[in-house]
Design a protein around this motif. Structure first.
Motif, short mmCIF file in Angstrom:
data_model
loop_
_atom_site.label_atom_id
_atom_site.label_comp_id
_atom_site.label_asym_id
_atom_site.label_seq_id
_atom_site.Cartn_x
_atom_site.Cartn_y
_atom_site.Cartn_z
N UNK A 64 0.87 -1.17 0.00
CA UNK A 64 0.00 0.00 0.00
C UNK A 64 0.91 1.22 0.00
N UNK A 65 0.72 2.11 -0.97
CA UNK A 65 1.55 3.32 -1.07
C UNK A 65 0.70 4.52 -0.67
N UNK A 66 1.25 5.29 0.25
CA UNK A 66 0.54 6.45 0.79
C UNK A 66 1.34 7.71 0.53
N UNK A 67 0.66 8.72 0.01
CA UNK A 67 1.24 10.03 -0.19
C UNK A 67 0.72 10.95 0.91
N UNK A 68 1.55 11.87 1.37
CA UNK A 68 1.13 12.82 2.39
C UNK A 68 1.75 14.17 2.10
N UNK A 69 1.13 15.21 2.66
CA UNK A 69 1.71 16.55 2.55
C UNK A 69 1.60 17.25 3.89
N UNK A 70 2.48 18.22 4.09
CA UNK A 70 2.38 19.07 5.28
C UNK A 70 2.73 20.49 4.89
N UNK A 71 2.23 21.43 5.70
CA UNK A 71 2.30 22.84 5.31
C UNK A 71 3.74 23.30 5.12
N UNK A 72 4.56 23.10 6.15
CA UNK A 72 5.97 23.50 6.06
C UNK A 72 6.75 22.74 7.12
N UNK A 73 8.03 23.05 7.23
CA UNK A 73 8.87 22.26 8.13
C UNK A 73 8.57 22.54 9.60
N UNK A 74 7.97 23.70 9.86
CA UNK A 74 7.66 24.04 11.25
C UNK A 74 6.38 23.37 11.71
N UNK A 75 5.46 23.12 10.77
CA UNK A 75 4.20 22.49 11.14
C UNK A 75 4.18 21.12 10.51
N UNK A 76 4.36 20.09 11.34
CA UNK A 76 4.61 18.76 10.80
C UNK A 76 3.38 17.89 10.66
N UNK A 77 2.20 18.41 10.90
CA UNK A 77 0.99 17.60 10.73
C UNK A 77 0.87 17.20 9.27
N UNK A 78 0.73 15.90 9.07
CA UNK A 78 0.69 15.40 7.70
C UNK A 78 -0.72 14.99 7.32
N UNK A 79 -1.08 15.25 6.07
CA UNK A 79 -2.39 14.92 5.54
C UNK A 79 -2.18 13.90 4.43
N UNK A 80 -2.90 12.80 4.55
CA UNK A 80 -2.67 11.66 3.67
C UNK A 80 -3.71 11.55 2.57
N UNK A 81 -3.27 10.99 1.46
CA UNK A 81 -4.19 10.58 0.42
C UNK A 81 -4.82 9.24 0.78
N UNK A 82 -5.71 8.73 -0.06
CA UNK A 82 -6.42 7.48 0.24
C UNK A 82 -5.57 6.23 0.03
N UNK A 83 -4.42 6.39 -0.61
CA UNK A 83 -3.54 5.23 -0.83
C UNK A 83 -3.75 4.56 -2.17
N UNK A 84 -2.69 3.90 -2.63
CA UNK A 84 -2.75 3.07 -3.84
C UNK A 84 -2.30 1.67 -3.45
N UNK A 85 -3.18 0.71 -3.66
CA UNK A 85 -2.82 -0.68 -3.39
C UNK A 85 -2.20 -1.24 -4.66
N UNK A 86 -0.88 -1.42 -4.65
CA UNK A 86 -0.15 -1.91 -5.83
C UNK A 86 0.17 -3.39 -5.67
N UNK A 87 -0.19 -4.15 -6.68
CA UNK A 87 0.17 -5.57 -6.72
C UNK A 87 1.08 -5.79 -7.92
N UNK A 88 2.23 -6.38 -7.69
CA UNK A 88 3.18 -6.69 -8.77
C UNK A 88 3.22 -8.21 -8.93
N UNK A 89 2.85 -8.68 -10.11
CA UNK A 89 2.79 -10.14 -10.32
C UNK A 89 3.94 -10.62 -11.20
#
Lengths: 113, 111
Positions: free
Chosen positions: A88-113
Motif C-alpha cells: 500500500x503506497x501512501x502520499x502525504x503533505x504538510x504545510x511547512x517544516x515548522x508544522x509537521x501535521x501530515x495529511x494523507x491521500x487514500x492510498x494506492x494498493x499496488x500488486x506486482x505479479x
C-alpha cells in the motif's frame, strides 16, 4: 479542508514494468512524502520533498525514484517493478517544516505479479 | 534510531467499554500526533500534542502527552463500533518536518 489525491486506488503491474504513482495536493503545502505500508512493518518513508525539484531519501529509497516538477504534484516511480514492491503506497503533505501535521491521500494498493 | 512502540498491537472489545492505547519512546519529540486509519484508506489526523503534560479531548477520546515528551496515551470512553480502526501515533523530530510512526494498534469494537 486539505485534499490529497492519488491517481489510482488499485493497480496491478507485471514484474519489470515501470510504474508511476501520482499524488496531488490542493493546499499549497511545501512538504510532500511517499510512504509504503506493510503488515507488521508499519509506515516506512520512501522519499520526501520540501520544495519544487528538491528530493530527499527516506528510510527505504532503493528501487524507487521521485519527481516534483510542480509544488502540488509529487510522483513516485518504480523503475522496474518487483514482487517485493507489492504494498500500500501512501502520499502525504504538510504545510511547512515548522508544522509537521501530515495529511494523507487514500492510498494506492499496488500488486506486482 | 528513533523508535515509537505502541501497545497493545491488537484490541478487541465490546461496545461501551473503555480502553487506553500507549505510545512509548526513549526519544524526545517536539510534538506527537495521533491518526486513525480505516481499512483501505489513508490515515486521518486526530490530534497533535506539543507541550509536555498536555491533555486534549476530542469527544470521547482523550489524548495525553507525557511530561518528558517521550510518550503519549489515547483513552477512549464508551467505545462504539465506529471507533474501529488502526490507531497510529507519530512523533516529530528534526528540522525537516519528518515523522516517526509507531506500528499501530488495531482496535475492533463489537456491537
Amino acid at each position: 479542508d486539505v485534499k490529497v489525491t492519488q491517481s489510482s486506488r488499485y493497480l496491478v503491474k507485471r514484474t519489470g514494468e515501470k510504474v508511476f504513482l501520482e499524488c496531488v495536493q490542493d493546499m499549497d503545502h511545501e512538504n510532500m512524502f511517499w510512504y509504503r505500508q506493510d503488515p507488521g512493518l508499519g509506515l516506512r518513508l520512501i522519499y520526501f520533498s520540501y520544495d519544487v525539484k528538491m528530493k530527499e531519501k527516506g528510510d527505504i529509497p532503493e528501487g524507487y525514484s521521485v519527481s516534483r516538477e510542480k509544488k502540488e504534484r509529487f510522483s513516485l516511480i518504480l523503475e522496474s517493478a518487483s514482487t517485493n514492491q507489492t504494498s500500500m503506497y501512501l502520499c502525504a503533505s504538510s504545510l511547512d517544516r515548522q508544522l509537521d501535521e501530515q495529511y494523507f491521500g487514500p492510498g494506492t494498493r499496488l500488486t506486482v505479479t | 534510531t528513533q523508535l515509537l512502540e505502541q501497545s497493545p498491537q491488537f484490541l478487541s472489545i465490546q461496545e461501551g467499554e473503555n480502553l487506553t492505547v500507549y505510545c512509548n519512546s526513549s526519544s524526545v519529540f517536539s510534538s506527537l500526533q495521533w491518526y486513525r486509519q480505516e481499512p483501505g484508506e489513508g490515515p486521518v489526523l486526530l490530534v497533535t500534542v506539543v507541550t509536555g503534560g498536555e491533555v486534549k479531548k476530542l469527544k470521547r477520546l482523550t489524548f495525553q502527552f507525557g511530561d518528558a515528551r517521550k510518550d503519549s496515551s489515547l483513552h477512549i470512553t464508551a467505545a462504539q463500533p465506529g471507533d474501529t480502526g488502526l490507531y497510529l501515533c507519530a512523533g516529530a523530530w528534526g528540522s525537516q518536518g519528518n515523522l516517526i510512526f509507531g506500528k499501530g494498534t488495531k482496535l475492533s469494537v463489537k456491537p
